[in-house]
Design a protein around this motif. Structure first.
Motif, PDB file in Angstrom:
ATOM      1  N   ILE A   1       0.901  -1.312   0.009  1.00 53.68           N
ATOM      2  CA  ILE A   1      -0.012   0.091  -0.010  1.00 53.68           C
ATOM      3  C   ILE A   1       0.764   1.223  -0.054  1.00 53.68           C
ATOM      4  O   ILE A   1       0.806   2.062  -0.733  1.00 53.68           O
ATOM      5  CB  ILE A   1      -0.952   0.101   1.189  1.00 53.68           C
ATOM      6  CG1 ILE A   1      -1.989  -1.201   1.289  1.00 53.68           C
ATOM      7  CG2 ILE A   1      -1.659   1.366   1.219  1.00 53.68           C
ATOM      8  CD1 ILE A   1      -2.767  -1.256   2.433  1.00 53.68           C
ATOM      9  N   ASP A   2       1.795   1.389   0.976  1.00 49.40           N
ATOM     10  CA  ASP A   2       2.522   2.433   1.221  1.00 49.40           C
ATOM     11  C   ASP A   2       3.632   2.896   0.457  1.00 49.40           C
ATOM     12  O   ASP A   2       4.042   4.082   0.181  1.00 49.40           O
ATOM     13  CB  ASP A   2       2.974   2.712   2.623  1.00 49.40           C
ATOM     14  CG  ASP A   2       1.820   2.414   3.742  1.00 49.40           C
ATOM     15  OD1 ASP A   2       0.830   3.184   3.414  1.00 49.40           O
ATOM     16  OD2 ASP A   2       1.738   1.883   4.736  1.00 49.40           O
ATOM     17  N   ALA A   3       4.334   2.020  -0.112  1.00 46.12           N
ATOM     18  CA  ALA A   3       5.652   1.996  -1.021  1.00 46.12           C
ATOM     19  C   ALA A   3       5.279   2.773  -2.367  1.00 46.12           C
ATOM     20  O   ALA A   3       5.930   3.462  -2.895  1.00 46.12           O
ATOM     21  CB  ALA A   3       6.214   0.792  -1.433  1.00 46.12           C
ATOM     22  N   ILE A   4       4.063   2.678  -2.668  1.00 44.67           N
ATOM     23  CA  ILE A   4       3.327   3.386  -4.194  1.00 44.67           C
ATOM     24  C   ILE A   4       3.093   4.791  -3.663  1.00 44.67           C
ATOM     25  O   ILE A   4       2.928   5.375  -4.934  1.00 44.67           O
ATOM     26  CB  ILE A   4       2.389   2.490  -4.582  1.00 44.67           C
ATOM     27  CG1 ILE A   4       2.187   2.825  -6.264  1.00 44.67           C
ATOM     28  CG2 ILE A   4       1.223   2.663  -4.006  1.00 44.67           C
ATOM     29  CD1 ILE A   4       3.277   2.420  -6.995  1.00 44.67           C
ATOM     30  N   LEU A   5       2.850   5.169  -2.602  1.00 42.20           N
ATOM     31  CA  LEU A   5       2.415   6.720  -2.429  1.00 42.20           C
ATOM     32  C   LEU A   5       3.217   7.726  -3.030  1.00 42.20           C
ATOM     33  O   LEU A   5       2.469   8.521  -3.813  1.00 42.20           O
ATOM     34  CB  LEU A   5       2.164   6.731  -0.810  1.00 42.20           C
ATOM     35  CG  LEU A   5       1.167   5.862  -0.244  1.00 42.20           C
ATOM     36  CD1 LEU A   5       1.197   6.363   1.317  1.00 42.20           C
ATOM     37  CD2 LEU A   5      -0.223   6.080  -0.666  1.00 42.20           C
ATOM     38  N   PRO A   6       4.343   7.577  -3.014  1.00 37.64           N
ATOM     39  CA  PRO A   6       5.171   8.684  -3.574  1.00 37.64           C
ATOM     40  C   PRO A   6       5.457   8.608  -5.108  1.00 37.64           C
ATOM     41  O   PRO A   6       5.717   9.407  -5.720  1.00 37.64           O
ATOM     42  CB  PRO A   6       6.801   8.299  -3.114  1.00 37.64           C
ATOM     43  CG  PRO A   6       6.601   7.373  -1.787  1.00 37.64           C
ATOM     44  CD  PRO A   6       5.236   6.952  -2.029  1.00 37.64           C
ATOM     45  N   ALA A   7       4.686   7.603  -5.538  1.00 39.66           N
ATOM     46  CA  ALA A   7       4.928   7.256  -7.123  1.00 39.66           C
ATOM     47  C   ALA A   7       3.536   7.497  -7.657  1.00 39.66           C
ATOM     48  O   ALA A   7       3.434   7.385  -8.819  1.00 39.66           O
ATOM     49  CB  ALA A   7       5.157   5.882  -7.649  1.00 39.66           C
ATOM     50  N   LEU A   8       2.517   8.114  -6.898  1.00 35.82           N
ATOM     51  CA  LEU A   8       1.123   8.211  -7.551  1.00 35.82           C
ATOM     52  C   LEU A   8       1.211   9.391  -8.428  1.00 35.82           C
ATOM     53  O   LEU A   8       0.353   9.250  -9.429  1.00 35.82           O
ATOM     54  CB  LEU A   8       0.406   8.525  -6.578  1.00 35.82           C
ATOM     55  CG  LEU A   8      -0.185   7.357  -5.590  1.00 35.82           C
ATOM     56  CD1 LEU A   8      -1.177   7.770  -4.396  1.00 35.82           C
ATOM     57  CD2 LEU A   8      -0.815   6.230  -6.237  1.00 35.82           C
ATOM     58  N   ASP A   9       1.956  10.258  -8.295  1.00 43.19           N
ATOM     59  CA  ASP A   9       1.982  11.579  -9.191  1.00 43.19           C
ATOM     60  C   ASP A   9       2.633  10.950 -10.693  1.00 43.19           C
ATOM     61  O   ASP A   9       2.156  11.093 -11.557  1.00 43.19           O
ATOM     62  CB  ASP A   9       3.011  12.642  -8.763  1.00 43.19           C
ATOM     63  CG  ASP A   9       2.042  13.599  -8.092  1.00 43.19           C
ATOM     64  OD1 ASP A   9       0.952  13.477  -8.316  1.00 43.19           O
ATOM     65  OD2 ASP A   9       2.775  14.466  -7.365  1.00 43.19           O
ATOM     66  N   SER A  10       3.792  10.014 -10.393  1.00 43.55           N
ATOM     67  CA  SER A  10       4.247   9.466 -11.684  1.00 43.55           C
ATOM     68  C   SER A  10       3.576   8.695 -12.441  1.00 43.55           C
ATOM     69  O   SER A  10       3.422   8.659 -13.684  1.00 43.55           O
ATOM     70  CB  SER A  10       5.657   8.900 -11.218  1.00 43.55           C
ATOM     71  OG  SER A  10       6.119   8.149 -12.216  1.00 43.55           O
ATOM     72  N   LEU A  11       2.820   7.859 -11.561  1.00 44.96           N
ATOM     73  CA  LEU A  11       1.882   6.789 -12.088  1.00 44.96           C
ATOM     74  C   LEU A  11       0.479   7.501 -12.889  1.00 44.96           C
ATOM     75  O   LEU A  11       0.173   7.294 -13.866  1.00 44.96           O
ATOM     76  CB  LEU A  11       1.258   5.995 -11.025  1.00 44.96           C
ATOM     77  CG  LEU A  11       0.642   4.727 -11.326  1.00 44.96           C
ATOM     78  CD1 LEU A  11       0.862   3.606 -10.338  1.00 44.96           C
ATOM     79  CD2 LEU A  11      -1.010   5.226 -11.553  1.00 44.96           C
ATOM     80  N   ALA A  12       0.336   8.584 -12.269  1.00 47.18           N
ATOM     81  CA  ALA A  12      -0.908   9.435 -12.731  1.00 47.18           C
ATOM     82  C   ALA A  12      -0.565   9.967 -14.315  1.00 47.18           C
ATOM     83  O   ALA A  12      -1.318  10.012 -15.113  1.00 47.18           O
ATOM     84  CB  ALA A  12      -1.522  10.489 -11.862  1.00 47.18           C
ATOM     85  N   GLN A  13       0.655  10.419 -14.173  1.00 48.33           N
ATOM     86  CA  GLN A  13       1.441  11.075 -15.569  1.00 48.33           C
ATOM     87  C   GLN A  13       1.472  10.222 -16.560  1.00 48.33           C
ATOM     88  O   GLN A  13       1.329  10.189 -17.701  1.00 48.33           O
ATOM     89  CB  GLN A  13       2.602  11.756 -15.130  1.00 48.33           C
ATOM     90  CG  GLN A  13       2.346  13.187 -14.323  1.00 48.33           C
ATOM     91  CD  GLN A  13       3.629  13.740 -13.694  1.00 48.33           C
ATOM     92  OE1 GLN A  13       4.827  13.297 -14.465  1.00 48.33           O
ATOM     93  NE2 GLN A  13       3.881  14.453 -12.970  1.00 48.33           N
TER      94      GLN A  13
END
Length: 418
Positions: A37-49
């Motif tokens: 769950i938490d490791a992906i949080l900083p990547a949400l911007d990158s993933l959204a882009q």
């Protein structure tokens, strides 16, 4: 050896596993889920882009995993009560590993969401079985102490997972490598479980796979008056916490302008929760799970009230929000393990089914509530603060129902030799 403690169990290869190693193993098994769950949080911007995802939709990567995991927890307990804890854990870990790799290769956002849902559903055993394994060995306030120690270690992972995720992003520049790191963690845990974990299910407690019996056991686990209030109460307070997790990157990183400080501030909040669980493990057998958790719930209501007040002020800032959020996460450290242990206490001989049923109710309610709170994010802390206060007050009502209106009950001894 303390009174009521069963001797260290024999492992599959004839070795023994002691209490300390068991605590670490169960904590890190549960931490696989937290890391997912938490490791992906900083990547949400990158993933959204990467997938051109608008607004709050990025949160579904977290929310769908939580909800599917909650649904999936209905399955492993019955099989673990029949075939043992080890085989079911291996299936759950195998699914976690393979589906982490599949997520890393996702070609579209819709495909990623489907894979995350399947991953959460089939890996649910790593959520549902650790409480059953602990309940196989101990009960009463002693179980609350062990579960608190497990949560101390378990919560270190959410504290550092965003930093690990951000480190992976900096090193490899692609969010897909975060899912690959989940597969690595799952593989390491599989090897540890294989070589060191004994089968904790006692032969006399094995249950036949009879749908009517399983359903009856599960219904009892979530309908007994003295436990259902605690299951629902923990569902609500942790649902509010999931709401914070879902919206934390946007709230702290964007609304309060913390930017790259987000992983550090998230770690501060999770670290406070870990310290609280360690403190709980030191005091719960002396004062009792009820006295400790009821006191913490009242304090949680007070802090949530302050959060609500500050959130509705025009000038709330990061340095008001973070200390109050850290305080309430600390109080959750005195609530979660204790509520869960009280709810499991009557179900020594059907621990797998009871853990599955209670985890299902806790996870699905929490995930739905968390997703609702997260998706209500409006650029401020108001939706989260409102949810925290309402959840806390409703939780108190549920606890009062289970306790027949009487709070702060005495310590409860281990019933292991019953």
């Amino acid at each position: 050896m303390s009174a009521g403690e069963r001797p260290a169990a024999k492992a599959a290869q004839g070795k023994t596993i002691g209490e300390r190693e068991l605590i670490w193993m169960m904590a890190l098994l549960m931490a696989c889920n937290a890391f997912g769950i938490d490791a992906i949080l900083p990547a949400l911007d990158s993933l959204a882009q990467s997938f051109a995802i608008p607004g709050n939709d990025r949160q579904f990567v977290v929310g769908i995993y939580l909800l599917a995991g909650g649904l999936g927890t209905l399955i492993p307990g019955a099989f673990a009560d029949r075939y043992g804890r080890r085989p079911v854990l291996f299936v759950a870990l195998g699914c976690y590993i393979l589906l982490s790799l599949a997520c890393a290769a996702a070609a579209s956002f819709d495909q990623l969401l489907v894979l995350r849902a399947v991953q959460g559903f089939f890996a649910a055993g790593i959520i549902a079985l650790p409480p059953a394994i602990i309940r196989d060995r101990v009960g009463g306030d002693r179980m609350a102490r062990l579960m608190s120690l497990i949560f101390v270690i378990f919560l270190l992972v959410p504290a550092v997972a965003p930093s690990i995720g951000q480190g992976v992003l900096l090193l490899f520049g692609d969010w897909r490598w975060i899912f690959a790191s989940m597969a690595v963690l799952g593989s390491a845990m599989t090897a540890w479980v294989y070589f060191r974990l004994p089968e904790t299910l006692h032969e006399e407690d094995r249950q036949e796979i009879v749908v009517s019996n399983i359903a009856r056991n599960m219904v009892r686990a979530v309908s007994l008056r003295k436990t259902i209030g605690y299951t629902l109460a923990s569902s609500l307070v942790f649902g509010a916490l999931f709401g914070f997790i879902n919206s934390s990157q946007q709230l702290i990183g964007e609304a309060f302008g913390a930017g790259d400080m987000f992983p550090l501030l998230f770690a501060l909040c999770a670290g406070c929760m870990a310290i609280a669980n360690w403190t709980n493990s030191r005091i719960v057998e002396k004062f009792g799970a009820r006295r400790v958790s009821h006191t913490a719930l009242f304090l949680f209501i007070v802090v949530a009230g302050l959060q609500y007040w500050f959130a509705h002020q025009p000038d709330e800032d990061l340095w008001t929000f973070v200390p109050l959020m850290a305080a309430n996460m600390s109080l959750l450290g005195f609530i979660g393990a204790n509520f869960g242990s009280i709810a499991m206490q009557p179900f020594k001989h059907i621990a797998g089914a009871a853990s599955s049923a209670q985890s299902f109710l806790r996870m699905t309610t929490g995930a739905l509530l968390g997703a609702t709170i997260g998706y209500a994010y409006d650029g401020s802390a108001r939706p989260l603060a409102t949810a925290l206060l309402v959840a806390a007050l409703t939780s108190l009502a549920f606890v009062l129902y289970s306790e027949g209106g009487r709070l702060f009950g005495p310590p409860e001894p281990d019933d292991e030799d019953d």
